[in-house]
Design an enzyme around this catalytic site. Sequence first.
Site, PDB file in Angstrom:
ATOM      1  N   HIS A   1       3.130   6.504   4.974  1.00  0.00           N
ATOM      2  CA  HIS A   1       3.267   6.066   3.573  1.00  0.00           C
ATOM      3  C   HIS A   1       3.441   7.278   2.669  1.00  0.00           C
ATOM      4  CE1 HIS A   1       1.788   1.653   3.500  1.00  0.00           C
ATOM      5  NE2 HIS A   1       2.380   1.933   4.643  1.00  0.00           N
TER       6      HIS A   1
ATOM      7  N   TYR B   1      -3.142  -0.627  -5.665  1.00  0.00           N
ATOM      8  CA  TYR B   1      -4.494  -0.602  -6.215  1.00  0.00           C
ATOM      9  C   TYR B   1      -4.388  -1.184  -7.625  1.00  0.00           C
ATOM     10  CZ  TYR B   1      -5.940   2.717  -2.519  1.00  0.00           C
ATOM     11  OH  TYR B   1      -6.239   3.328  -1.318  1.00  0.00           O
TER      12      TYR B   1
ATOM     13  N   PRO C   1     -15.009   2.747  -0.707  1.00  0.00           N
ATOM     14  CA  PRO C   1     -13.727   2.798  -0.007  1.00  0.00           C
ATOM     15  C   PRO C   1     -12.501   3.018  -0.911  1.00  0.00           C
ATOM     16  CG  PRO C   1     -14.616   0.564  -0.014  1.00  0.00           C
ATOM     17  CD  PRO C   1     -15.678   1.447  -0.571  1.00  0.00           C
TER      18      PRO C   1
ATOM     19  N   LYS D   1     -11.560   7.489   1.932  1.00  0.00           N
ATOM     20  CA  LYS D   1     -12.015   8.797   2.426  1.00  0.00           C
ATOM     21  C   LYS D   1     -13.051   8.758   3.549  1.00  0.00           C
ATOM     22  CE  LYS D   1      -9.445  11.457   0.140  1.00  0.00           C
ATOM     23  NZ  LYS D   1      -8.227  11.149   0.882  1.00  0.00           N
TER      24      LYS D   1
ATOM     25  N   TYR E   1      -5.808  12.317  -2.671  1.00  0.00           N
ATOM     26  CA  TYR E   1      -5.581  11.119  -1.841  1.00  0.00           C
ATOM     27  C   TYR E   1      -5.039  11.498  -0.469  1.00  0.00           C
ATOM     28  CZ  TYR E   1      -4.514   6.284  -0.693  1.00  0.00           C
ATOM     29  OH  TYR E   1      -4.479   5.051  -0.076  1.00  0.00           O
TER      30      TYR E   1
HETATM   31  P1  RFL Z   1     -19.759   4.329  12.069  1.00  0.00           P
HETATM   32  O1  RFL Z   1     -18.369   3.821  12.176  1.00  0.00           O
HETATM   33  O2  RFL Z   1     -20.727   3.547  11.257  1.00  0.00           O
HETATM   34  O3  RFL Z   1     -20.316   4.500  13.554  1.00  0.00           O
HETATM   35  C1  RFL Z   1     -21.657   4.776  13.836  1.00  0.00           C
HETATM   36  C2  RFL Z   1     -22.002   4.253  15.220  1.00  0.00           C
HETATM   37  O4  RFL Z   1     -23.343   4.560  15.528  1.00  0.00           O
HETATM   38  C3  RFL Z   1     -23.953   3.433  16.130  1.00  0.00           C
HETATM   39  N1  RFL Z   1     -25.423   3.512  15.918  1.00  0.00           N
HETATM   40  C4  RFL Z   1     -26.284   3.895  16.882  1.00  0.00           C
HETATM   41  N2  RFL Z   1     -26.111   4.260  18.147  1.00  0.00           N
HETATM   42  C5  RFL Z   1     -27.212   4.572  18.866  1.00  0.00           C
HETATM   43  N3  RFL Z   1     -28.460   4.540  18.348  1.00  0.00           N
HETATM   44  C6  RFL Z   1     -28.686   4.172  17.070  1.00  0.00           C
HETATM   45  N4  RFL Z   1     -29.936   4.131  16.576  1.00  0.00           N
HETATM   46  C7  RFL Z   1     -27.559   3.824  16.282  1.00  0.00           C
HETATM   47  N5  RFL Z   1     -27.411   3.439  15.000  1.00  0.00           N
HETATM   48  C8  RFL Z   1     -26.105   3.252  14.794  1.00  0.00           C
HETATM   49  C9  RFL Z   1     -23.313   2.249  15.450  1.00  0.00           C
HETATM   50  O5  RFL Z   1     -23.412   1.052  16.233  1.00  0.00           O
HETATM   51  C10 RFL Z   1     -21.870   2.753  15.305  1.00  0.00           C
HETATM   52  O6  RFL Z   1     -21.081   2.394  16.428  1.00  0.00           O
HETATM   53  O7  RFL Z   1     -19.801   5.811  11.493  1.00  0.00           O
HETATM   54  P2  RFL Z   1     -18.759   7.047  11.683  1.00  0.00           P
HETATM   55  O8  RFL Z   1     -18.377   7.215  13.108  1.00  0.00           O
HETATM   56  O9  RFL Z   1     -19.342   8.171  10.920  1.00  0.00           O
HETATM   57  O10 RFL Z   1     -17.411   6.559  10.960  1.00  0.00           O
HETATM   58  C11 RFL Z   1     -17.360   6.366   9.564  1.00  0.00           C
HETATM   59  C12 RFL Z   1     -16.365   5.263   9.195  1.00  0.00           C
HETATM   60  O11 RFL Z   1     -16.632   4.125   9.998  1.00  0.00           O
HETATM   61  C13 RFL Z   1     -16.418   4.895   7.717  1.00  0.00           C
HETATM   62  O12 RFL Z   1     -16.591   6.027   6.927  1.00  0.00           O
HETATM   63  C14 RFL Z   1     -15.138   4.167   7.250  1.00  0.00           C
HETATM   64  O13 RFL Z   1     -15.007   2.928   7.875  1.00  0.00           O
HETATM   65  C15 RFL Z   1     -15.165   3.969   5.729  1.00  0.00           C
HETATM   66  N6  RFL Z   1     -14.011   3.220   5.227  1.00  0.00           N
HETATM   67  C16 RFL Z   1     -12.784   3.830   5.038  1.00  0.00           C
HETATM   68  N7  RFL Z   1     -12.617   5.129   5.378  1.00  0.00           N
HETATM   69  C17 RFL Z   1     -11.390   5.714   5.260  1.00  0.00           C
HETATM   70  O14 RFL Z   1     -11.261   6.908   5.570  1.00  0.00           O
HETATM   71  N8  RFL Z   1     -10.272   5.035   4.819  1.00  0.00           N
HETATM   72  C18 RFL Z   1     -10.358   3.723   4.463  1.00  0.00           C
HETATM   73  O15 RFL Z   1      -9.336   3.140   4.136  1.00  0.00           O
HETATM   74  C19 RFL Z   1     -11.648   3.074   4.533  1.00  0.00           C
HETATM   75  N9  RFL Z   1     -11.791   1.784   4.210  1.00  0.00           N
HETATM   76  C20 RFL Z   1     -14.139   1.858   4.909  1.00  0.00           C
HETATM   77  C21 RFL Z   1     -13.007   1.162   4.399  1.00  0.00           C
HETATM   78  C22 RFL Z   1     -15.339   1.178   5.107  1.00  0.00           C
HETATM   79  C23 RFL Z   1     -15.443  -0.152   4.798  1.00  0.00           C
HETATM   80  N10 RFL Z   1     -16.693  -0.787   5.047  1.00  0.00           N
HETATM   81  C24 RFL Z   1     -16.834  -2.068   5.604  1.00  0.00           C
HETATM   82  C25 RFL Z   1     -17.928  -0.030   4.959  1.00  0.00           C
HETATM   83  C26 RFL Z   1     -13.089  -0.166   4.070  1.00  0.00           C
HETATM   84  C27 RFL Z   1     -14.309  -0.835   4.242  1.00  0.00           C
HETATM   85  C28 RFL Z   1     -14.352  -2.286   3.826  1.00  0.00           C
HETATM   86  C1  PHB Z   2      -7.736  -0.686   4.216  1.00  0.00           C
HETATM   87  O1  PHB Z   2      -6.571  -0.857   4.600  1.00  0.00           O
HETATM   88  O2  PHB Z   2      -8.696  -1.261   4.758  1.00  0.00           O
HETATM   89  C2  PHB Z   2      -8.005   0.206   3.070  1.00  0.00           C
HETATM   90  C3  PHB Z   2      -6.955   0.935   2.516  1.00  0.00           C
HETATM   91  C4  PHB Z   2      -7.189   1.770   1.437  1.00  0.00           C
HETATM   92  C5  PHB Z   2      -8.467   1.878   0.915  1.00  0.00           C
HETATM   93  C6  PHB Z   2      -9.518   1.163   1.474  1.00  0.00           C
HETATM   94  C7  PHB Z   2      -9.281   0.320   2.563  1.00  0.00           C
HETATM   95  O3  PHB Z   2      -8.671   2.681  -0.163  1.00  0.00           O
END
Ligand code: RFL
Ligand code: PHB
Length: 386
Positions: free
Chosen positions: A72, A197, A289, A293, A381
């Site tokens: 993108h 957005y 989100p 990041k 971004y």
């Molecule tokens: P995770 O993915 O939470 O993984 C942590 C893992 O640890 C396990 N765990 C344990 N294991 C053993 N013993 C324990 N006591 C434990 N406790 C927990 C868990 O089961 C899990 O498998 O953390 P990690 O690896 O640091 O990754 C971070 C990302 O997942 C997170 O920052 C992103 O998803 C955030 N996020 C976004 N980030 C982006 O860079 N771009 C995006 O577009 C974006 N969109 C989003 C998002 C997060 C969202 N939500 C739902 C929070 C959109 C959403 C809606």
């Molecule tokens: C997504 O595709 O889930 C998404 C994209 C951009 C964002 C957050 C989530 O800023």
Amino acid sequence: MRTQVVIIGAGPAGLLLGQLLARAGIETVILERASSEYVLGRVRAGVLEQGAVRLLDEAGAASRLHREGLPHDGFSLAFDGRDHRIDLFGLTGSRVTVYGQTEVTRDLMEARDAISIYEAANVQPQDFDGENPFVTYEKDGVTHRIDCDFIAGCDGFHGVSRKSVPQDAIREFERVYPFGWLGLLADVPPVSHELIYANHPRGFALCSMRSATRSRYYVQCTLEDRVEAWSDDRFWDELRRRLPVAHAEALVTGPSFEKSIAPLRSFVAEPMRFGRLFLAGDAAHIVPPTGAKGLNLAASDVHYLSDALREFYTEKSMAGIDAYSARALARVWKAVRFSWSMTTMLHRFPDGGAFGQRIQEAELDYLIHSRAAATALAENYVGLPY
Ligand code: RFL
Ligand code: PHB
């Protein structure tokens, strides 16, 4: 049992770190509380910075990403009934890749160079303030112990690693936002080929995607909202109302196959190293989100940490390990600031009032008329350099 590095958590941070270390010849065991199916079922991020793509390349887990990821070059800010494009590539010479976190996780799981133990209960990092740390866990009713040189806490915001650090050794910074995001996934073509957005009087909305046939949409909701109260029809109606007319009319709707509410929070724990325990990814920090990041910060932490550990094992040097926390946090705080500013600029705040609204309007107007302002947004971004 003995290994060099125990990684707690098999989310993107833990899997990527495990893969990079294993490829560098460093023995690693990953302990994950959940099952692999559960980890793969979590729908989250969608946007990767080039730095994250490069790391996945280094990890040998990017061939599908290069085939199926969507490059993108820009995105749209929609407000006042119109679209205003931010030309990421024109302003920075860089682009982002749209590729789901689920797919990143699957690719890393399939690479399988590190040993992963799923459904490990009661994982506990121990003695990390000394020279001989170890981790205990239970599996099938049996308690196990793994001795190691280092422990990497990659276990997300609710994990055990950060909670194992004595209260007086850690400082936490937090902002909780007075709203959440209701997200929906459906097999319908995206309303636009780039992300939108939207700032709207009814609240923020985001149009994203996973592929040319799968869309990911979000609308700002209240903290009291419950998913059960949102039928697909109600969601689509609300999304339509928050988009410029041309998009609202072009929106293709269909049955959802995932719908969930996420609260929004900014959080940082300092430092990110306690003796022989490191924190990386969501275990150390959370961003709302809006700036896309979270996953990218997990990747940049892993970059600094894997470099530091490789340096330790190849050159017997503690320099990278001693510098890890400061290096990672310098980048983390800039992403925290950016995510906070995007969130503040685009959402309706219940107590924002007329003043808050005019400030948002002024900021958006400034952004679309000032190349300098647009460039600052674009460079954050696409991701600041490592
Ligand atoms: P995770 O993915 O939470 O993984 C942590 C893992 O640890 C396990 N765990 C344990 N294991 C053993 N013993 C324990 N006591 C434990 N406790 C927990 C868990 O089961 C899990 O498998 O953390 P990690 O690896 O640091 O990754 C971070 C990302 O997942 C997170 O920052 C992103 O998803 C955030 N996020 C976004 N980030 C982006 O860079 N771009 C995006 O577009 C974006 N969109 C989003 C998002 C997060 C969202 N939500 C739902 C929070 C959109 C959403 C809606
Ligand atoms: C997504 O595709 O889930 C998404 C994209 C951009 C964002 C957050 C989530 O800023």
